[in-house]
Design a protein around this motif. Structure first.
Motif, PDB file in Angstrom:
ATOM      1  N   VAL A  74       1.019  -1.519   0.110  1.00 43.41           N
ATOM      2  CA  VAL A  74      -0.129  -0.341   0.205  1.00 43.41           C
ATOM      3  C   VAL A  74       1.320   1.558  -0.239  1.00 43.41           C
ATOM      4  N   VAL A  75       1.004   1.788  -1.355  1.00 43.64           N
ATOM      5  CA  VAL A  75       1.702   3.118  -1.947  1.00 43.64           C
ATOM      6  C   VAL A  75       0.932   4.553  -1.450  1.00 43.64           C
ATOM      7  N   VAL A  76       1.343   5.505  -0.447  1.00 50.90           N
ATOM      8  CA  VAL A  76       0.690   6.790  -0.478  1.00 50.90           C
ATOM      9  C   VAL A  76       1.479   7.821  -1.398  1.00 50.90           C
ATOM     10  N   VAL A  77       0.347   8.563  -2.379  1.00 48.25           N
ATOM     11  CA  VAL A  77       1.081   9.345  -2.974  1.00 48.25           C
ATOM     12  C   VAL A  77       0.182  10.854  -3.011  1.00 48.25           C
ATOM     13  N   THR A  78       1.071  11.297  -2.635  1.00 41.73           N
ATOM     14  CA  THR A  78       0.753  12.746  -2.018  1.00 41.73           C
ATOM     15  C   THR A  78       1.504  14.029  -2.285  1.00 41.73           C
TER      16      THR A  78
END
Length: 217
Positions: A74-78
């Motif tokens: 699970v990868v957060v890209v913000t």
């Protein structure tokens, strides 16, 4: 690891944060679940800068849990233009992001990597860059995560609350994404699914679970 405001932060350049979370080891060439943060994982309070005000959007918890069970990163890209504009610094981002991760942990779910881009055309100093390749709708953060985790981007999924999230996914080579509070649409080689409420999870959760089955999880 850069030192900003007296605290070390995982900055690989002035406007790019790349942080590996936890110690889970993944096989090579897995797909990932990419997630925007503000407005997707947590309620967007317009440049969130107070950890005490962070509130999760409960709709995303089952999706993150499904990816955790399936063994999918699970990868957060913000995007974080508030940093570029001088509204707050990386230390505030770190505190807010830590609160988001803690709240997720309280619900028994976790993410494996966080990438944040602070570049923006209205920014200050070295962060004043227009159309930076790492800023969504450009795919740079997804591609960077793909290199670091050796991901299969073509089988990966993205969830976000803006068309820029979907465009970043398409440009990174993903096949589909889920748009929070948006409408379904089709673009060449990329399908946008709607994710307005819990009922729409009926499409997202099986898609995540199928990735796990494909990898023998």
């Amino acid at each position: 690891m850069a030192d900003v405001g007296g605290m070390p932060h995982p900055l690989i350049e002035p406007g790019l944060w790349v942080e590996r979370i936890g110690d889970r080891v993944f096989p090579q060439h897995l797909p990932a679940l990419f997630l925007d943060r503000d407005g997707t994982i947590n309620v967007d309070t317009d440049y969130p800068s107070d950890p005490a005000e962070i509130e999760l959007r409960p709709q995303m918890l089952p999706a993150i849990a499904a990816a955790n069970r399936a063994g999918i990163p699970v990868v957060v890209v913000t995007n974080q233009s508030g940093i570029a504009r001088g509204y707050f610094g990386w230390s505030v981002f770190a505190a807010v992001n830590s609160r988001v991760l803690d709240l997720l942990g309280d619900h028994g779910v976790s993410v494996d990597m966080v990438l944040a881009c602070a570049y923006h055309e209205a920014g200050l100093g070295p962060l004043a860059i227009s159309d930076h390749p790492m800023r969504k709708p450009n795919p740079g953060m997804l591609i960077e995560a793909g290199k670091r985790l050796d991901l299969d981007l073509q089988r990966s999924l993205i969830v976000g609350d803006k068309l820029a999230d979907m465009q970043a996914g398409r440009r990174a080579g993903l096949a589909q994404g889920w748009l929070v509070d948006g409408e379904a649409a089709a673009q060449p080689g990329f399908a946008i699914r709607r994710l307005d409420d819990g009922d729409d999870l009926a499409g997202l959760l099986p898609a995540i679970e199928a990735l796990g089955r494909d990898n023998g999880s």
